[in-house]
Design a protein around this motif. Sequence first.
Motif, PDB file in Angstrom:
ATOM      1  N   LYS A   1     -23.778  17.290  50.041  1.00 59.29           N
ATOM      2  CA  LYS A   1     -23.277  18.520  49.421  1.00 59.29           C
ATOM      3  C   LYS A   1     -21.806  18.728  49.753  1.00 59.29           C
ATOM      4  CE  LYS A   1     -24.586  23.346  48.694  1.00 59.29           C
ATOM      5  NZ  LYS A   1     -25.601  24.392  48.995  1.00 59.29           N
ATOM      6  N   LEU A   2     -21.421  18.496  51.004  1.00 59.16           N
ATOM      7  CA  LEU A   2     -20.028  18.652  51.400  1.00 59.16           C
ATOM      8  C   LEU A   2     -19.125  17.659  50.663  1.00 59.16           C
ATOM      9  CD1 LEU A   2     -20.354  19.153  55.267  1.00 59.16           C
ATOM     10  CD2 LEU A   2     -19.518  20.843  53.617  1.00 59.16           C
ATOM     11  N   ALA A   3     -19.633  16.431  50.504  1.00 62.28           N
ATOM     12  CA  ALA A   3     -18.859  15.386  49.825  1.00 62.28           C
ATOM     13  C   ALA A   3     -18.881  15.534  48.307  1.00 62.28           C
ATOM     14  CB  ALA A   3     -19.405  14.013  50.219  1.00 62.28           C
ATOM     15  N   GLN A   4     -19.643  16.509  47.828  1.00 63.16           N
ATOM     16  CA  GLN A   4     -19.776  16.769  46.389  1.00 63.16           C
ATOM     17  C   GLN A   4     -20.212  15.503  45.637  1.00 63.16           C
ATOM     18  OE1 GLN A   4     -16.091  18.596  45.070  1.00 63.16           O
ATOM     19  NE2 GLN A   4     -16.537  20.501  46.120  1.00 63.16           N
ATOM     20  N   VAL A   5     -21.239  14.857  46.198  1.00 63.16           N
ATOM     21  CA  VAL A   5     -21.775  13.645  45.582  1.00 63.16           C
ATOM     22  C   VAL A   5     -22.336  13.974  44.203  1.00 63.16           C
ATOM     23  CG1 VAL A   5     -23.612  11.921  45.718  1.00 63.16           C
ATOM     24  CG2 VAL A   5     -22.238  12.468  47.740  1.00 63.16           C
ATOM     25  N   ARG A   6     -21.974  13.159  43.225  1.00 67.79           N
ATOM     26  CA  ARG A   6     -22.497  13.297  41.864  1.00 67.79           C
ATOM     27  C   ARG A   6     -23.204  12.001  41.502  1.00 67.79           C
ATOM     28  NH1 ARG A   6     -21.693  17.607  43.140  1.00 67.79           N
ATOM     29  NH2 ARG A   6     -20.296  19.209  42.294  1.00 67.79           N
ATOM     30  N   THR A   7     -24.484  12.090  41.248  1.00 64.94           N
ATOM     31  CA  THR A   7     -25.212  10.886  40.870  1.00 64.94           C
ATOM     32  C   THR A   7     -25.039  10.623  39.379  1.00 64.94           C
ATOM     33  OG1 THR A   7     -27.240  12.189  40.577  1.00 64.94           O
ATOM     34  CG2 THR A   7     -26.930  11.094  42.697  1.00 64.94           C
ATOM     35  N   HIS A   8     -24.926   9.356  39.032  1.00 60.71           N
ATOM     36  CA  HIS A   8     -24.820   8.931  37.630  1.00 60.71           C
ATOM     37  C   HIS A   8     -26.192   8.412  37.218  1.00 60.71           C
ATOM     38  CE1 HIS A   8     -20.294   8.950  37.368  1.00 60.71           C
ATOM     39  NE2 HIS A   8     -20.516   9.148  38.651  1.00 60.71           N
ATOM     40  N   THR A   9     -26.769   9.018  36.207  1.00 63.65           N
ATOM     41  CA  THR A   9     -28.158   8.742  35.866  1.00 63.65           C
ATOM     42  C   THR A   9     -28.343   8.466  34.381  1.00 63.65           C
ATOM     43  OG1 THR A   9     -28.628  11.109  35.571  1.00 63.65           O
ATOM     44  CG2 THR A   9     -29.058  10.177  37.753  1.00 63.65           C
ATOM     45  N   LYS A  10     -29.407   7.742  34.086  1.00 59.55           N
ATOM     46  CA  LYS A  10     -29.887   7.574  32.722  1.00 59.55           C
ATOM     47  C   LYS A  10     -31.338   8.024  32.708  1.00 59.55           C
ATOM     48  CE  LYS A  10     -30.534   4.298  28.915  1.00 59.55           C
ATOM     49  NZ  LYS A  10     -30.327   2.902  28.431  1.00 59.55           N
ATOM     50  N   VAL A  11     -31.653   8.977  31.842  1.00 59.03           N
ATOM     51  CA  VAL A  11     -32.981   9.596  31.832  1.00 59.03           C
ATOM     52  C   VAL A  11     -33.895   8.896  30.829  1.00 59.03           C
ATOM     53  CG1 VAL A  11     -34.262  11.732  31.441  1.00 59.03           C
ATOM     54  CG2 VAL A  11     -32.025  11.804  32.556  1.00 59.03           C
ATOM     55  N   TYR A  12     -35.132   8.654  31.247  1.00 59.40           N
ATOM     56  CA  TYR A  12     -36.174   8.064  30.403  1.00 59.40           C
ATOM     57  C   TYR A  12     -37.399   8.981  30.441  1.00 59.40           C
ATOM     58  CZ  TYR A  12     -33.620   3.623  31.204  1.00 59.40           C
ATOM     59  OH  TYR A  12     -32.678   2.629  31.297  1.00 59.40           O
ATOM     60  N   PRO A  13     -38.088   9.146  29.316  1.00 58.02           N
ATOM     61  CA  PRO A  13     -39.394   9.816  29.371  1.00 58.02           C
ATOM     62  C   PRO A  13     -40.346   8.999  30.250  1.00 58.02           C
ATOM     63  CG  PRO A  13     -38.644   9.553  27.098  1.00 58.02           C
ATOM     64  CD  PRO A  13     -37.738   8.726  27.943  1.00 58.02           C
ATOM     65  N   LEU A  14     -41.322   9.675  30.851  1.00 52.18           N
ATOM     66  CA  LEU A  14     -42.267   9.005  31.741  1.00 52.18           C
ATOM     67  C   LEU A  14     -42.893   7.785  31.083  1.00 52.18           C
ATOM     68  CD1 LEU A  14     -43.917   8.940  34.386  1.00 52.18           C
ATOM     69  CD2 LEU A  14     -45.538  10.514  33.290  1.00 52.18           C
ATOM     70  N   GLY A  15     -43.245   7.891  29.818  1.00 53.96           N
ATOM     71  CA  GLY A  15     -43.901   6.789  29.126  1.00 53.96           C
ATOM     72  C   GLY A  15     -43.032   5.558  28.937  1.00 53.96           C
ATOM     73  N   GLN A  16     -41.723   5.679  29.210  1.00 53.28           N
ATOM     74  CA  GLN A  16     -40.817   4.536  29.089  1.00 53.28           C
ATOM     75  C   GLN A  16     -40.471   3.937  30.452  1.00 53.28           C
ATOM     76  OE1 GLN A  16     -37.379   5.387  26.646  1.00 53.28           O
ATOM     77  NE2 GLN A  16     -38.616   6.256  24.988  1.00 53.28           N
ATOM     78  N   ALA A  17     -41.376   4.094  31.416  1.00 53.25           N
ATOM     79  CA  ALA A  17     -41.131   3.556  32.756  1.00 53.25           C
ATOM     80  C   ALA A  17     -40.917   2.049  32.730  1.00 53.25           C
ATOM     81  CB  ALA A  17     -42.303   3.909  33.676  1.00 53.25           C
ATOM     82  N   ASN A  18     -41.661   1.333  31.882  1.00 55.84           N
ATOM     83  CA  ASN A  18     -41.483  -0.123  31.821  1.00 55.84           C
ATOM     84  C   ASN A  18     -40.087  -0.494  31.327  1.00 55.84           C
ATOM     85  OD1 ASN A  18     -44.104  -1.139  32.693  1.00 55.84           O
ATOM     86  ND2 ASN A  18     -44.906  -0.236  30.810  1.00 55.84           N
ATOM     87  N   GLN A  19     -39.567   0.284  30.383  1.00 56.07           N
ATOM     88  CA  GLN A  19     -38.218   0.027  29.894  1.00 56.07           C
ATOM     89  C   GLN A  19     -37.188   0.274  30.991  1.00 56.07           C
ATOM     90  OE1 GLN A  19     -37.147  -1.147  26.682  1.00 56.07           O
ATOM     91  NE2 GLN A  19     -35.353  -1.458  27.989  1.00 56.07           N
ATOM     92  N   ALA A  20     -37.379   1.365  31.755  1.00 58.10           N
ATOM     93  CA  ALA A  20     -36.461   1.670  32.853  1.00 58.10           C
ATOM     94  C   ALA A  20     -36.475   0.554  33.898  1.00 58.10           C
ATOM     95  CB  ALA A  20     -36.843   2.996  33.492  1.00 58.10           C
ATOM     96  N   LEU A  21     -37.662   0.057  34.229  1.00 53.71           N
ATOM     97  CA  LEU A  21     -37.770  -1.038  35.184  1.00 53.71           C
ATOM     98  C   LEU A  21     -37.088  -2.299  34.665  1.00 53.71           C
ATOM     99  CD1 LEU A  21     -41.474  -0.497  36.278  1.00 53.71           C
ATOM    100  CD2 LEU A  21     -39.499  -0.405  37.825  1.00 53.71           C
ATOM    101  N   ASP A  22     -37.256  -2.562  33.386  1.00 51.73           N
ATOM    102  CA  ASP A  22     -36.651  -3.766  32.820  1.00 51.73           C
ATOM    103  C   ASP A  22     -35.125  -3.645  32.762  1.00 51.73           C
ATOM    104  OD1 ASP A  22     -37.187  -6.395  31.653  1.00 51.73           O
ATOM    105  OD2 ASP A  22     -36.284  -5.563  29.843  1.00 51.73           O
TER     106      ASP A  22
END
Length: 327
Positions: free
Chosen positions: A291-312
Amino acid sequence: MKAMVLERPGTPLRAIDRPDPTPRPGEIRLRVEACAVCRTDLHVVDGDLPRPKLPLVPGHEIVGVVDLVGEGVSQSRLGQRVGVPWLGHTCGHCPYCVAGSENLCDLPFFTGYTRDGGFASHVVAGERFAFELDAMADPVSLAPLLCAGLIGWRCLKKAGGGRRLGIYGFGAAAHIITQVAVWEGREIFAFTRRGDVQAQEFARSLGVVWAGSSEELPNAELDAAIIFAPVGDLVPTALRTVRKGGRVVCGGIHMSDIPSMPYRLLWEERELVSVANLTRRDAEEFFPIAKLAQVRTHTKVYPLGQANQALDDLRMGRLSGAAVLRP
């Protein structure tokens, strides 16, 4: 509840409906808001890590809201936003637990490996291993902190206080801990796969002083290096970059075999160490610092049903930052 289930390593996850789980004494149930996808999940699914619980719901970077508590858990936890990490239970009485090294417990349980995890709409977790999180923050942004952030923090501590730090493998953990290290005033050298211009540009955008291929030597001797990529060949490579008395930290739970190397790479009191799991103290230290370092995560969101795509996408190196599933 809805869940993505691993029935056999090396096979795709299958979407199923299950009855909602019921917490046992000392446990809480979460309505999952987000679950990041970690390289360790990939190792579990691909069979690199032996003897997972089967069938298994993977996922151990979980953010959710407590909607049911088991016996012995205060009702005040209902409605709390909490995070659930990889370490899901320790015995509390083995020599490692007694010595304060619960990450090395002889009888642990691991979320998304030996107990069901967060690739689901609901998950049960031990109350003692669920950390209260900022109720106003974005759950997608928080999720990668639960493993990539915590393991990155443990690796950074192991690396020592040197100013020049190399990071091999610029993915989820690297992009988080780079922000912390830059905030601390360190110089970061980012190493990627050859030709991965996108990852190198991403690293530069976070304030690194040098970015290039892991096959290159940087323009300065390093005080320490952290290897996040699961590639054993990088160990002698990293040792070549650190100064006398420098340290190389292996931050993964799984790595390909380390090749034979000349002793001179380790000589002059260079050190090679590994990081295993995490402790609750790591979380107590890391979240305020993030929080002090103001960390910002860079993310790509997938619906739960696309877990295999996220893993790949993770498997094939198509991600900058972290993949996050949302039920």
